[in-house]
Design an enzyme around this catalytic site. Structure first.
Site, mmCIF file in Angstrom:
data_model
loop_
_atom_site.group_PDB
_atom_site.id
_atom_site.type_symbol
_atom_site.label_atom_id
_atom_site.label_comp_id
_atom_site.label_asym_id
_atom_site.label_seq_id
_atom_site.Cartn_x
_atom_site.Cartn_y
_atom_site.Cartn_z
ATOM 1 C CG ASP A 1 0.551 1.563 5.899
ATOM 2 O OD1 ASP A 1 1.363 1.091 5.056
ATOM 3 O OD2 ASP A 1 0.407 2.843 5.971
HETATM 4 N N1 URA Z 1 -1.414 5.214 2.409
HETATM 5 C C1 URA Z 1 -0.702 4.797 3.438
HETATM 6 O O1 URA Z 1 -0.109 5.892 4.026
HETATM 7 N N2 URA Z 1 -1.094 3.831 4.245
HETATM 8 C C2 URA Z 1 -2.085 2.944 3.626
HETATM 9 O O2 URA Z 1 -2.084 1.848 4.051
HETATM 10 C C3 URA Z 1 -2.404 3.177 2.225
HETATM 11 C C4 URA Z 1 -2.130 4.297 1.688
#
Ligand code: URA
Length: 237
Positions: free
Chosen positions: A106
């Site tokens: 993310d």
């Molecule tokens: N899980 C998440 O919620 N976000 C990420 O960036 C990676 C794994």
């Protein structure tokens, strides 16, 4: 190994079009093994070749495998829309040779991100069949409880998933910090699993993939490095 002309070699390494690479050579901006080469037709065995362009040193690599310690505020998608893309943190040559993120983090997640231009490698690291463990350090809004850990290990149902998703392992590392190891890579998986278990993730860092950790690589946020054969092996561990 077969000799390849210098303009083709430079193009394969992401220095631009054949035409531009020829111009670079003719302008005397390229050295091979310490010697300026002005003939773009000159042939070299690319394997193990060291060269410079504009004085910067490079080594020929058939494919590149990189680890980046991703800072918050960067998108992994190939066409970023709301934040700068992770490719802006790397030399532009990598974009030209189609290096891309191996899976996604993310925009606000930090930590270890792999990048490569090797399609089969990207596939093997992201395919759900290969079960590559990824280690996350999550900071939570409410304290970590035994019940939270139990739920994550047992499996939590996310509304668009056919079956509950479970952590391979997880452990409390601080009052509001939990380490979670996952083998899948579903969208927002850690954040959604924590939410489904009644907590809330306020910060998330990926600290390791397989047996290769950010700590071992010694990368500061925003720094990247090439991964060599031994480190690639560790990813499968
Ligand atoms: N899980 C998440 O919620 N976000 C990420 O960036 C990676 C794994």
């Amino acid at each position: 190994m077969k000799k390849i002309s210098l303009d083709r070699i430079l193009q394969s390494q992401g220095f631009g079009s054949r035409r531009y690479c020829r111009e670079l050579v003719q302008a005397g901006e390229v050295t091979v093994a310490g010697q300026v080469v002005e003939q773009w037709q000159a042939g070299f065995e690319p394997h193990g070749m060291h060269f410079t362009v504009f004085g910067e040193e490079w080594q020929f690599r058939e494919h590149v495998y990189l680890a980046l310690n991703k800072p918050a505020g960067f998108e992994c998608s190939r066409k970023p829309s709301h934040h700068p893309g992770v490719m802006t943190l790397l030399p532009e040559q990598f974009g030209w040779r189609d290096v891309q993120a191996v899976g996604r983090l993310d925009h606000d997640t930090t930590g270890m991100l792999l990048l490569s231009d090797d399609g089969p490698f990207i596939h093997s690291m992201t395919s759900p069949r290969h079960h590559v463990p990824k280690v996350y350090l999550a900071t939570t809004a409410s304290p970590v409880t035994a019940q939270l850990i139990e739920q994550l290990l047992h499996g939590v149902q996310l509304h668009d998933e056919p079956a509950p998703l479970r952590a391979v392992t997880c452990r409390e590392v601080g009052e509001c910090q939990i380490e979670i190891i996952l083998e899948q890579g579903k969208y927002h998986q850690v954040r959604r699993m924590l939410a489904a278990a009644g907590n809330h993730c306020t910060e998330l860092q990926r600290t390791a993939i397989g047996g290769l950790s950010l700590e071992a690589l010694g990368l500061e946020e925003g720094q990247w490095c090439y991964l060599e054969a031994g480190q690639l092996e560790l990813l499968k561990a």
